[in-house]
Design a protein around this motif. Structure first.
Motif: not given
Length: 810
Positions: A533-539, A480-494
């Motif tokens: 886990i990788a999240h994009d910034s889409g809605d 995707d492009s713009d906000q829909n392609a902006q990715i943030t990363y986080a650790l899955v809690e374990d």
């Protein structure tokens, strides 16, 4: 001023459902208004908002605007009042010439629904044009023998207005010789004729000056005049006669300039000057005078400029033939223009969506355009296509309006923009076409989650890493492009060993770089699993995760640990017993060591670092067994000191040393005797040590003898009871001891038939008599502790399922 009429006297309206049931166009007949010409700019024409069923403010909100068919825009919308007003001066004569009814048609586009409404405005004539003659002076030659009642046609006046505002009557200035008669043609045109009332006499009056006035029917009435010069000539009793009463020719519009169209011909039976015929235009407009030329001598009619069917499909004029005496006759000439396919179609884009979301369903209108061709007939019939294989289709609306409609689902990740070439082609031979480019941008929707290249990753990190060090980087890709392609990363809690994984690892939410929050210890754990886990910034946002396997690599950070001989806690040195009669290769003792590391870092090798008697002892490189290298000699000292070093194979290698003291004697009494024969040093502390050693050895010997007697009695009692066992020959056998190495490493310790460990310090002596058989398994010091009793008790223990072992200490 305005009226609204429903076309065809319909009182309702018809709804036609089109565009797959999602688009509707309402046609309730043409909305009809009337307005007078020459009104001021901004003059009211009609309440268009009311007639469209809208409020005035909705004109702007719904994108209502006027679309015309390539002509000058005469009207505009007033969004405040919701009315249709004039946008400039309107000249009816310029628009409709002499037509009895002047109608201006255009369409109203409601852009939000892309509906079109046809509008028709009738331009009412006002008396703004006075009658005028095409020439300021009319010359007439009259034979003097002309009989009263003879009529002479006059050039009529023209009036651009229509109806009552057009030309209505003529009036001739007073004259006793002439009068005026007005004739009406089939088309309603009034032709003035000069009538001779009395016989003329050239000698009395050779020229007569008259004034002809034309009046229209307007209020107030307007008029125009021309002068009539009547010249009296001698008798000429024959007038020219045209070969045809009407000349007609048909030519294509693309004839070259100067082309001969036709030739008019008139014959005069007179002779001499009275028979010489000249040709000229009788009734022609100034515009036609610039387009056609008539030869006065030959009567040839030719073109002065190019013809254009789109301007006029025919030209009509009158020519006259006049002899030398002034007699003349008239004939009509009709030039019919044939259309030639010389105009390419025109495409006018009325509305186009600048951006279309990729989740737009099929059947949505994204562009509206209008096709027109100035040619007529087949040459003006236009079709529109596009040749590319695209997810769109064309649908024809009213008139020559076309819609561009989505035919399939769009995918921005495959095509983010479409350059559509619309090809408009007419029906001429050969056909002409026009290409028009329309760019459609596909806007992105969040329909793709971030994806990792692999489903899992393996990370290798050496232990003892620095805190905060970057250990790995994960990268997810989102098409995707713009906000829909902006990715943030986080650790899955374990949790790892009851501790949150976030206590060990952190991740940069923007870059996906993993950092170690602490230093890893291979001896604590060798691997851990975590998920990123990788999240994009889409809605709404989409996400995906990946498994990371973190393997801790061992480093050589642990030196070998000596398990046997165990270092006394009181700082004394253990003593091993070696018979003086031992042969070369006799096993004296065995050094047992382990290394908490793994792999090559835990591979151990043994070597003698220092000995009191070189060449007397050797140590196994891999076993750690200390053996005699030769037979003992009388000159060899009773007490031998050996320093054994244990070294691993790490890089760099680590090592540990142990000091062994070997007492050389054939038996315990010999040990005591030899120890007693050792010269007492001058140092009083050494004397005390020797004394303590002697007392300790004597005490231990006594205890040992008691232990042997008790053990022998027990053996005899069991033999007597079972009748199966024979009396022992006095040998003493104790079960083998087992020693288990650290972290699963097992070393093998052999015990010996006779082994004495002597520990001497300033306070006490310590002698251990191990069992006379070999021990194959080493028990960890942490698993099994030594018994506090030496000879008075035998302690059989089971350690983690191992075989029983005997440990004797004091």
């Amino acid at each position: 001023m305005t009226t609204r009429q429903r076309g065809g006297n319909y009182k309702g309206f018809l709804l036609l459902s089109i565009l797959l049931g999602t688009w509707w166009e309402a046609w309730a007949g043409q909305i009809h208004y009337t307005v007078s010409e020459e009104t001021e700019k901004g003059s009211f024409v009609g309440y268009i908002a009311k007639d469209l069923g809208l409020e005035p403010r909705e004109l702007t909100e719904r994108g209502v605007r006027i679309v015309s068919k390539g002509k000058t825009q005469l009207f505009s919308l007033n969004p405040r009042s919701g009315s249709l007003v004039t946008s400039g001066r309107i000249d009816r004569e310029e628009l409709c010439s002499q037509n009895a009814q002047c109608l201006v048609s255009f369409n109203i586009l409601m852009e939000d629904k892309m509906n079109l409404y046809p509008i028709e405005v009738e331009i009412m004539d006002v008396n703004d044009n006075a009658p005028r003659f095409l020439t300021e002076e009319i010359s007439i030659k009259v034979m003097e023998n002309a009989a009263p009642g003879m009529r002479f046609p006059l050039k009529e006046a023209v009036d651009s207005d229509v109806g009552t505002n057009s030309l209505q009557r003529y009036q001739l200035s007073p004259s006793r010789h002439f009068s005026l008669v007005v004739q009406s043609g089939d088309d309603g045109t009034k032709y003035p004729e000069l009538v001779l009332e009395q016989v003329l006499d050239r000698e009395e009056e050779g020229i007569h000056h008259l004034v002809l006035t034309a009046y229209d029917g307007g209020v107030p009435s307007l008029s125009g005049t021309t002068s009539i010069h009547v010249t009296v000539v001698d008798v000429n009793d024959h007038t020219p006669v045209f070969s045809l009463p009407r000349y007609q020719v048909t030519v294509p519009e693309n004839v070259p300039i100067g082309t001969k169209l036709l030739t008019v011909n008139a014959i005069d039976l007179d002779e001499g000057v009275n028979g010489e015929v000249t040709y000229s235009f009788w009734k022609i407009t100034p515009e036609l005078l610039q387009m056609f030329h008539l030869s006065s001598l030959t009567g040839e009619l030719s073109t002065l400029k190019g013809l254009d069917y789109e301007e006029s499909s025919f030209y009509e004029m009158e020519v006259q033939a006049q002899d030398g005496a002034g007699s003349l006759t008239k004939a009509k000439v009709l030039i019919i223009i044939l259309d030639v396919n010389d105009n390419a179609p025109e495409v006018t884009v009325m509305s186009v969506s600048s951006s279309v979301p990729e989740d737009t369903p099929p059947g949505i209108v994204i562009a509206l355009f209008y096709l027109q061709d100035k040619d007529s007939g087949k040459n003006g019939e236009v079709t529109c296509t596009f040749t590319e294989h695209l997810p769109f289709k064309l649908e024809q609306s009213i008139d020559n309006y076309y819609r561009l409609v989505t035919a399939q689902n769009l995918d921005r990740e495959k095509f983010s923009m479409y350059n559509i070439t619309l090809k408009a082609t007419d029906g001429g031979i050969p056909p002409l076409s026009t290409d028009t480019q329309i760019s459609i941008h596909v806007s992105d929707t969040n329909d793709n989650p971030p994806t990792f290249l692999n489903s899992s990753y393996s990370i290798y990190i050496p232990e003892n890493n620095p805190r905060g060090a970057s250990i790995f980087s994960v990268t997810a890709h989102d098409p995707d492009s713009d906000q829909n392609a902006q990715i943030t990363y986080a650790l899955v809690e374990d949790f790892i060993q009851g501790v949150p994984v976030s206590s060990y690892i952190s991740i940069n939410s923007d870059t996906g770089v993993l950092y170690a929050l602490g230093s890893f210890d291979y001896e604590q754990f060798q691997n851990l699993q975590l998920r990123v886990i990788a999240h994009d910034s889409g809605d709404p946002p989409l996400s995906s995760n990946v498994l990371l396997n973190l393997f801790v690599l061992d480093q050589n950070d642990n030196a070998p640990e000596i398990l046997y001989p165990a270092l006394p806690t009181d700082g004394s040195t253990g003593v091993e017993l070696a018979p003086r009669s031992a042969d070369p290769g006799h096993l004296v003792t065995k050094v047992v060591a382990v290394d908490k590391d793994s792999g090559p870092n835990a591979w151990l090798s043994y070597c003698l670092l220092k000995v009191s008697e070189p060449g007397l002892f050797s140590v196994g490189l891999h076993t750690g067994e200390v053996r005699t290298a030769r037979a003992f000699l009388d000159r060899d000292a009773l007490k031998q000191s050996l320093v054994v070093t244990v070294q691993d194979h790490g890089q760099p290698p680590l090592s540990t040393t142990v000091t062994l003291t070997v007492a050389v004697a054939n038996s315990i009494p010999d040990v005591l005797a030899d120890l007693g024969s050792i010269k007492t040093p001058s140092d009083p502390e050494d004397s005390d040590i020797t004394l303590y050693l002697v007392v300790a050895v004597a005490t231990i010997s006594c205890v040992f003898l008691v232990f042997v007697i008790v053990l022998l009695a027990l053996r005899l009692w069991h033999w007597h009871k079972s009748r199966l066992l024979q009396v022992s020959d006095g040998g003493l056998e104790v079960p083998a001891s087992h020693f288990v190495g650290v972290d699963g490493v097992q070393a093998f310790l052999q015990t010996y038939s006779h082994e004495i460990s002597l520990t001497a310090d300033s306070q006490k002596s310590h002698i251990i008599f191990p069992q006379p058989n070999y021990v194959d398994t080493l028990i960890s010091q942490d698993s099994c502790e030594k018994s506090d009793s030496l000879l008075t008790s035998i302690d059989f223990q089971e350690c983690k399922g191992e075989a029983p072992s005997l440990q004797v200490s004091s």
